[in-house]
Scaffold this motif. Structure first.
Motif, PDB file in Angstrom:
ATOM      1  N   LEU A  36       2.703   3.541 -14.425  1.00 23.03           N
ATOM      2  CA  LEU A  36       1.479   2.762 -14.065  1.00 23.03           C
ATOM      3  C   LEU A  36       0.514   2.801 -15.276  1.00 23.03           C
ATOM      4  N   ARG A  58      -6.087   2.554  -3.644  1.00 21.74           N
ATOM      5  CA  ARG A  58      -7.004   2.016  -4.830  1.00 21.74           C
ATOM      6  C   ARG A  58      -6.442   1.960  -5.949  1.00 21.74           C
ATOM      7  N   ALA A  61      -3.736  -0.882  -6.141  1.00 22.59           N
ATOM      8  CA  ALA A  61      -4.553  -2.260  -6.402  1.00 22.59           C
ATOM      9  C   ALA A  61      -4.988  -2.558  -7.773  1.00 22.59           C
ATOM     10  N   TRP A  62      -5.639  -1.290  -8.214  1.00 28.14           N
ATOM     11  CA  TRP A  62      -6.115  -1.379  -9.463  1.00 28.14           C
ATOM     12  C   TRP A  62      -5.197  -1.626 -10.687  1.00 28.14           C
ATOM     13  N   ALA A  63      -3.872  -0.958 -10.381  1.00 25.91           N
ATOM     14  CA  ALA A  63      -2.959  -1.387 -11.429  1.00 25.91           C
ATOM     15  C   ALA A  63      -2.031  -2.402 -11.264  1.00 25.91           C
ATOM     16  N   ASN A  64      -2.374  -3.387  -9.949  1.00 23.98           N
ATOM     17  CA  ASN A  64      -1.558  -4.383  -9.758  1.00 23.98           C
ATOM     18  C   ASN A  64      -0.073  -3.994  -9.670  1.00 23.98           C
ATOM     19  N   ALA A  65       0.282  -2.905  -8.835  1.00 24.91           N
ATOM     20  CA  ALA A  65       1.350  -2.404  -8.533  1.00 24.91           C
ATOM     21  C   ALA A  65       1.904  -2.608  -7.382  1.00 24.91           C
ATOM     22  N   ASP A  66       3.094  -2.407  -6.980  1.00 27.56           N
ATOM     23  CA  ASP A  66       3.932  -2.957  -5.723  1.00 27.56           C
ATOM     24  C   ASP A  66       3.311  -1.774  -4.586  1.00 27.56           C
TER      25      ASP A  66
END
Length: 223
Positions: A36, A58, A61-66
């Motif tokens: 990430l 958080r 979500a910030w990293a646009n991860a699964d």
């Protein structure tokens, strides 16, 4: 404002210790393990305060991860942060402040969203305390800002909640104290991410060493 507490309860991160650089390093370990992007210090500060599970939510979500990576992220975070408890720094004046409050006969407690294992490791490594009650993020089913952890800390100290003072640095701490009906002392040098709102703090501290000056041994009601 005249304060006459019978016990004082502290938050840990951002209140007694500056742990953010160590937390950032742990975040970077999580990001490396999960491939990430890595947050900077300011971004990472916005993730902390509500416990490891929320911090990892958080971060993902910030990293646009699964979101399905959450369980592994929590495991990686706890392992990485717990690896170097002695690298956290005690804020200036904290040791002297704790010693002075103990001399005044005040029972001291700790209420943090950090899990118990790293909390105990940090307290041991930095030789902080002693605390008559320690309630951590995994002690109960609920974490701050729910009032139960703070109320449980007061109960373990044997003091009515209304006779305690909670010292913290964040909006989470302020919300917890308000929900528990406990006066709040706000430390300005920590990790505030949002305005405190109402009710206003009973005390505002620019330095932790200022706390004993808010009351003398004659003013303190003995437990």
């Amino acid at each position: 404002m005249s304060l006459t507490p019978r016990a004082i309860i502290f938050d840990l991160d951002g209140t007694l210790i500056d742990s953010l650089p160590v937390i950032l390093r742990a975040f970077h370990s999580v990001c490396a393990a999960l491939d990430l992007p890595k947050p900077d210090l300011r971004t990472a500060q916005g993730f902390v305060g509500a416990g490891v599970p929320v911090a990892m939510t958080r971060l993902l979500a910030w990293a646009n991860a699964d979101p399905s990576l959450h369980g592994r992220a929590v495991e990686e975070m706890e392992a990485a942060y717990g690896a170097s408890p002695g690298d956290n720094e005690v804020y200036p004046g904290v040791r002297e402040m704790l010693a002075r409050l103990q001399e005044m006969g005040l029972p001291l407690g700790l209420c943090t969203n950090k899990p118990e294992a790293p909390t105990r490791a940090v307290l041991d490594a930095l030789e902080l305390g002693p605390f008559g009650a320690v309630v951590c993020g995994d002690t109960l089913k609920l974490r701050k800002p729910h009032p139960d952890p703070l109320l449980e800390t007061a109960r373990r100290l044997g003091v009515a909640a209304s006779d305690t003072l909670y010292v913290g640095d964040s909006e989470i701490d302020h919300q917890t104290a308000a929900a528990a009906g406990i006066p709040f002392a706000f430390f300005e040098g920590g990790y505030l991410n949002a305005p405190l709102g109402d009710p206003p703090p009973a005390l505002v501290l620019s330095a932790m060493s200022d706390l004993p000056q808010a009351f003398t041994s004659e003013m303190v009601r003995k437990a």
